[in-house]
Design an enzyme around this catalytic site. Structure first.
Site, PDB file in Angstrom:
ATOM      1  N   GLU A 110       0.789  -1.228   0.000  1.00  0.00           N
ATOM      2  CA  GLU A 110       0.000   0.000   0.000  1.00  0.00           C
ATOM      3  C   GLU A 110       0.824   1.281   0.000  1.00  0.00           C
ATOM      4  OE1 GLU A 110      -2.388  -2.895   2.641  1.00  0.00           O
ATOM      5  OE2 GLU A 110      -0.301  -2.483   2.163  1.00  0.00           O
TER       6      GLU A 110
ATOM      7  N   ASP B 280      -2.159  -5.365   3.332  1.00  0.00           N
ATOM      8  CA  ASP B 280      -2.403  -5.752   4.728  1.00  0.00           C
ATOM      9  C   ASP B 280      -3.321  -6.962   4.833  1.00  0.00           C
ATOM     10  OD1 ASP B 280      -0.786  -3.712   5.555  1.00  0.00           O
ATOM     11  OD2 ASP B 280      -2.410  -2.326   6.031  1.00  0.00           O
TER      12      ASP B 280
ATOM     13  N   ASP C 122      -5.900  -7.626   6.763  1.00  0.00           N
ATOM     14  CA  ASP C 122      -7.291  -7.508   7.188  1.00  0.00           C
ATOM     15  C   ASP C 122      -8.215  -7.382   5.976  1.00  0.00           C
ATOM     16  OD1 ASP C 122      -6.660  -4.995   6.313  1.00  0.00           O
ATOM     17  OD2 ASP C 122      -6.962  -3.989   8.223  1.00  0.00           O
TER      18      ASP C 122
ATOM     19  N   GLU D 117      -9.715  -4.800   4.696  1.00  0.00           N
ATOM     20  CA  GLU D 117      -9.389  -3.662   3.836  1.00  0.00           C
ATOM     21  C   GLU D 117      -8.223  -4.014   2.922  1.00  0.00           C
ATOM     22  OE1 GLU D 117     -10.863   0.110   2.868  1.00  0.00           O
ATOM     23  OE2 GLU D 117     -11.513  -1.198   4.508  1.00  0.00           O
TER      24      GLU D 117
ATOM     25  N   TYR E  51       1.376  -5.802  13.133  1.00  0.00           N
ATOM     26  CA  TYR E  51       0.249  -5.111  12.499  1.00  0.00           C
ATOM     27  C   TYR E  51      -0.654  -4.478  13.546  1.00  0.00           C
ATOM     28  CZ  TYR E  51      -3.353  -4.172   9.036  1.00  0.00           C
ATOM     29  OH  TYR E  51      -4.249  -3.553   8.207  1.00  0.00           O
TER      30      TYR E  51
ATOM     31  N   ARG F  85      -3.807  -3.182  13.325  1.00  0.00           N
ATOM     32  CA  ARG F  85      -5.272  -3.281  13.294  1.00  0.00           C
ATOM     33  C   ARG F  85      -5.647  -4.708  13.686  1.00  0.00           C
ATOM     34  NH1 ARG F  85      -4.236  -0.208   8.552  1.00  0.00           N
ATOM     35  NH2 ARG F  85      -4.819   1.977   8.855  1.00  0.00           N
TER      36      ARG F  85
ATOM     37  N   HIS G 169      -5.228 -12.480  14.175  1.00  0.00           N
ATOM     38  CA  HIS G 169      -3.775 -12.508  14.251  1.00  0.00           C
ATOM     39  C   HIS G 169      -3.338 -12.053  15.638  1.00  0.00           C
ATOM     40  CE1 HIS G 169      -4.820  -8.469  12.944  1.00  0.00           C
ATOM     41  NE2 HIS G 169      -5.192  -8.958  11.783  1.00  0.00           N
TER      42      HIS G 169
END
Length: 909
Positions: free
Chosen positions: A9, A96, A98, A100, A325, A327, A372
């Site tokens: 990203e 990532d 997740d 998103e 990570y 989130r 996670h």
């Protein structure tokens, strides 16, 4: 040679991950999402503009087919990615892990249309081991995760684009509704309603300062009155918040001021004796490692960071390989992390500080997902912040994460709790104490405290050794008055906690939600409190009456659960969208059928009650209206007035100001125009000259600074405000002007495009060049990041007038600093050799020197308003104390507390 294209990203993440990949791997950044639903009508493709559904961006009649568009600013990037893909024989999507991130990866595949093989690579930390393992364990794109994210995006669009236009028509233009935002606003409104309905209660008790004989250090302790003649003395928890009286069914003794004073005089003549001593051991267990939510809460409490700032800094730490990570809802730690933490505990604290066995935590949050790890330092070394090249906010947040992670594997803290009951005549007093037997995890981490060692001291509240029947001396006895306080408003930390507890939204979205409700005028910040506006009240009332489900906590939490079910393949996403939007009970039909019944006149009114005027929302914001002598009068409400604080007296004052018109402070000596004090929709401001209806030109205006009292405004301060922005002086290196002014985010100084915010005690009205240069240098040296720390070369001791004197390293060389006074260290003196007498002489010389010349600067002002501009007040405590002296009573208009203490006749001097 084969070549592989890896897409992530951000450029930072690309740079970090490329260190751990073979040479034939090229890493590119997508800069987030590459396409989305159209943000405006201009983005709708020409071939769809005639379609009825195109404004919505979702074709609900074609299985909710979303209309994805590539923004113009992304087209060049897409072309570059396609060009890079031509030279590759494989595409690896490393966004990532997740929903998103999964969605970004899917959109990239759909836009790039690769003919080469596509693999999905996921990891929760950017270390060599994690990247190499992720390369070995690639997978396909998880379409269930993609559908869950797409469904959330479509739901948000359906709610926002269907309900918001109704709010425009019924209340005011530019209002918006949101699937999660409206529920968050309702939580704030509910709390503000509670505060408005709250009725204060008053009660008195006694507080004693007692002394174990003989009088020596550690023998004094405080005790509070708990009962008289066998009846418990009333406290704040006994009151009914709606009446301000003792709640029904409470059998307690309510003392007033006179009764408390009479009791006090009587008890001073009696003997004080220990009636009971109770001791028990207690343990405190460490907290679980951070999730996204708990990190946001603690960073707000400990570091004063907003949810958005916390996530921004955490993102940077993750992308640079410092933390895992950020989130996540999980509190789980990998075996690697547990081993690293326990090894670090042995090294730094010793074996006795280790928990007997590894601790493993389980997530208890409603609707927890993202299985996670917890947020922790990356890798297998658990490196302390002092050993990493971090500074400012990044260092502070990393240190917080490191301490929380390490503490989670430490031993319990052991405490001894002691309660002593002291009897005197027919009254009973109670004292509580606490001693730390073994600090355990307190040594590394105490929640809500920056400094564990300092926090350990505050955890200790020891009582002297006392025995039943032992006499103690009463050194002081005071009658103390209290007022019950309304429930506290939400802060960012407590709102995040409430949203998570109710299962509303996702922790990764809380920062955006809090930002959105502020930007859209539903909430403003008062100190750390989140205060709903009058507009928030009107919108919430309409939604509660006509679209209850949209602001119902359980309904919204259930939506989150359904999204989770879609992500795991349990629920079909199309079936859920049809159920939510279409059909007789769907949102589309609800809006169409109920809009006719909503009267705009009623919808734009705010029901506050107990007010001699009505509050309404107009095109330009909230205002007051009432009938007087057959005429309807209106006046604007300040946008930052908390609804719970609006009283009849305030309303009368606002109406009076409108009748009286602007106040003339004086005439400007240069232009001879009048200087006026006026009140607008955004608060009080000063204006130079009258409004001229015959010209479009507006007179010069300047808002009063935060903390300035309009009643205390002087002509000197008014002119200083109108002179902004002002030139402070010329920069010694560039010769360019250094200016001071007030912008959207408050007062600042600026030079050559570099801005530095001003905070008390610095004032935009009288800051001088030396101080402005110091702030600008600190900002520049921190490369735009907040919290840059000064380098302390030497601590010299205290100034005779109080305050520490330090030798600091500055951008322009070493200098000594005391109480905002800075003096340069002479070139022939080594900074490490500076002595206290030398520093005192330089500082005295600096104070006595003439001020730096400032071109075009306003006269220095020292008005009360200028001094208090921007000063943050501390939040009110839960109860307000008032104590009365035995001898004399000093009454102060601004204080609810007066105190004096009288020694008992048998106390030693």
């Amino acid at each position: 040679m084969s070549k592989k294209l890896v897409i992530v990203e951000s450029p930072t993440k690309a740079k970090t991950i490329s260190k751990f990949l073979p040479r034939d791997y090229q890493v590119k950044a997508s800069m987030g999402h590459v396409r989305d639903l159209p943000a405006s009508a201009a983005e709708i493709p020409e071939k769809h503009k005639g379609e009825a559904w195109s404004r919505l961006g979702v074709n609900v009649e074609a299985d909710f087919d979303p209309l994805y568009v590539i923004p113009d600013k992304k087209r060049k990037l897409i072309a570059e990615l396609k060009s890079a893909l031509k030279d590759a024989d494989e595409l690896i999507l490393a966004t990532d892990e997740d929903r998103e991130g999964e969605s970004i990866g899917w959109h990239l595949r759909e836009v790039l249309k690769p003919k080469q093989p596509v693999r999905r690579m996921v990891f929760h930390e950017i270390t060599r081991e994690a990247i190499e393992q992720a390369l070995r364990e690639t997978r396909d794109i998880d379409l269930d995760l993609v559908h869950a994210q797409e469904t959330r995006r479509i739901l948000d669009r359906l709610v926002g684009y269907t309900v918001s236009p109704l709010l425009w028509r019924k209340i005011a233009p530019k209002l918006s509704a949101g699937r999660v935002q409206s529920v968050a606003v309702r939580l704030l409104v509910l709390r503000e309603r509670e505060r408005r309905a709250f009725v204060t209660g008053q009660y008195w008790d006694l507080k004693a300062l007692l002394n174990k004989r003989p009088d020596q250090p550690g023998h004094r302790f405080e005790a509070t009155l708990v009962s008289v003649d066998g009846k418990r003395v009333a406290s704040g928890r006994d009151f009914d918040e709606h009446t301000g009286q003792i709640a029904a069914g409470k059998d307690v003794l309510l003392l007033n001021q006179q009764e408390a004073e009479t009791l006090r005089q009587r008890l001073l003549q009696s003997q004080w004796r220990v009636a009971e001593v109770e001791e028990k051991d207690a343990t405190r267990s460490p907290y679980a490692p951070f999730t996204t939510s708990t990190l946001q809460q603690e960073a707000n409490r400990k570091l004063g960071m907003s949810a958005r700032e916390t996530m921004r800094v955490a993102q940077h730490l993750y992308e640079n390989g410092y933390i895992t990570y950020m989130r996540t809802d999980s509190v789980n730690l990998s075996e690697e992390a547990i081993t690293a933490a326990r090894r670090r505990i042995r090294e730094m604290y010793g074996e006795e500080y280790l928990s007997p066995s590894p601790r493993r935590y389980q997530t208890k949050t409603a609707n927890a997902q993202e299985a996670h790890e917890a947020i922790r330092p990356a890798g297998d070394q658990m490196i302390p912040a002092d050993s990493l090249p971090l500074d400012g906010r990044e260092r502070a947040l990393y240190d917080l994460i490191w301490k929380r992670t390490v503490a989670s594997q430490m031993a319990n803290a052991r405490l001894k709790l002691r309660t002593v009951t002291v009897s005197v005549a027919d009254a009973v007093f109670r004292a509580s104490g606490r001693t730390i037997l073994f600090p355990g995890f307190f040594r590394a981490y105490v929640e809500g405290s920056d400094d564990p060692d300092a926090a350990l001291e505050s955890q200790e509240q020891p009582l002297p050794a006392l025995a039943v029947g032992e006499e103690v001396d009463c050194r002081e006895l005071a009658a103390v008055g209290h007022e019950t306080q309304p429930p506290a408003r939400y802060t960012e930390a407590t709102l995040v906690k409430a949203l998570e507890a109710e299962g509303i939204g996702r922790p990764s979205t809380y920062a955006t939600i809090i930002d959105t409700i502020q930007q859209r005028g539903y909430v403003f910040k008062q100190r750390k409190e989140l205060v709903p506006t009058f507009t928030a009240f009107a919108v919430t009332e309409l939604l509660e009456k006509h679209f209850e489900d949209l602001v119902d906590l359980k309904f919204t939490a259930n939506m989150e659960q359904r999204l989770d079910d879609i992500s795991t393949g349990v629920t079909n996403y199309l079936a859920y969208l049809r159920e939510f939007y279409l059909g007789e009970g769907g949102l589309e039909n609800q809006v169409k059928s109920r809009e006719v019944a909503i009267d705009p006149r009623l919808a734009s009114a705010v029901a506050l009650g107990n007010l001699n005027a009505e509050v309404r929302i107009g095109q330009y914001g909230p205002y007051l209206a009432r009938e007087e002598n057959g005429d309807r009068r209106t006046t604007n409400l300040p946008p930052t007035l908390p609804p719970a604080d609006l009283t009849d007296e305030m309303a009368d004052a606002l109406f009076s100001k409108k009748i009286d018109g602007p106040q003339v402070i004086g005439n400007d000596p240069e232009s001879e125009l009048p200087v006026l004090l006026k009140v607008g929709p955004y608060g009080p401001y000063v204006q130079l000259g009258e409004d001229d209806p015959n010209t479009k030109a507006k007179p010069k205006r300047a808002s009063l600074l935060k903390g300035m009292a309009p009643d205390e405004l002087t002509m000197e301060t008014a002119l200083a405000l109108l002179s902004l922005p002002r030139t402070v002086g010329e920069h010694p290196e560039t010769g360019k002007p250094v200016q001071a002014g007030v912008g959207r985010f408050g007062p600042f100084v600026v030079h050559d495009g570099v801005y530095a915010n001003l905070r008390p005690p610095d004032s935009v009205l009288d800051i001088e060049l030396d101080r402005a240069l110091e702030l600008l240098a600190a900002k520049a040296s921190a490369a735009g990041r907040r919290g840059a720390s000064k380098v302390v070369i030497k601590e010299l001791g205290d100034h005779p007038d109080g305050g520490a004197i330090q030798v600091l390293e500055g951008r322009y060389g070493p200098y000594v600093s005391w109480n905002k006074v800075n003096a340069t260290v002479p070139k022939d003196t080594q900074p490490a050799d500076v002595t206290l007498p030398q520093a005192l002489a330089w500082l005295a010389e600096k104070q006595g020197a003439p001020k730096t010349t400032r071109k075009g600067s306003a006269k220095k002002t020292k008005t009360a308003g200028a001094k208090t501009a921007g000063t943050a007040k501390k939040p009110a405590a839960k109860s307000t104390k008032t104590t009365k002296s035995a001898a004399t009573t000093k009454k102060a208009a601004t204080s609810k507390k007066t105190s004096a203490k009288t020694s008992a006749p048998n106390a030693k001097p």
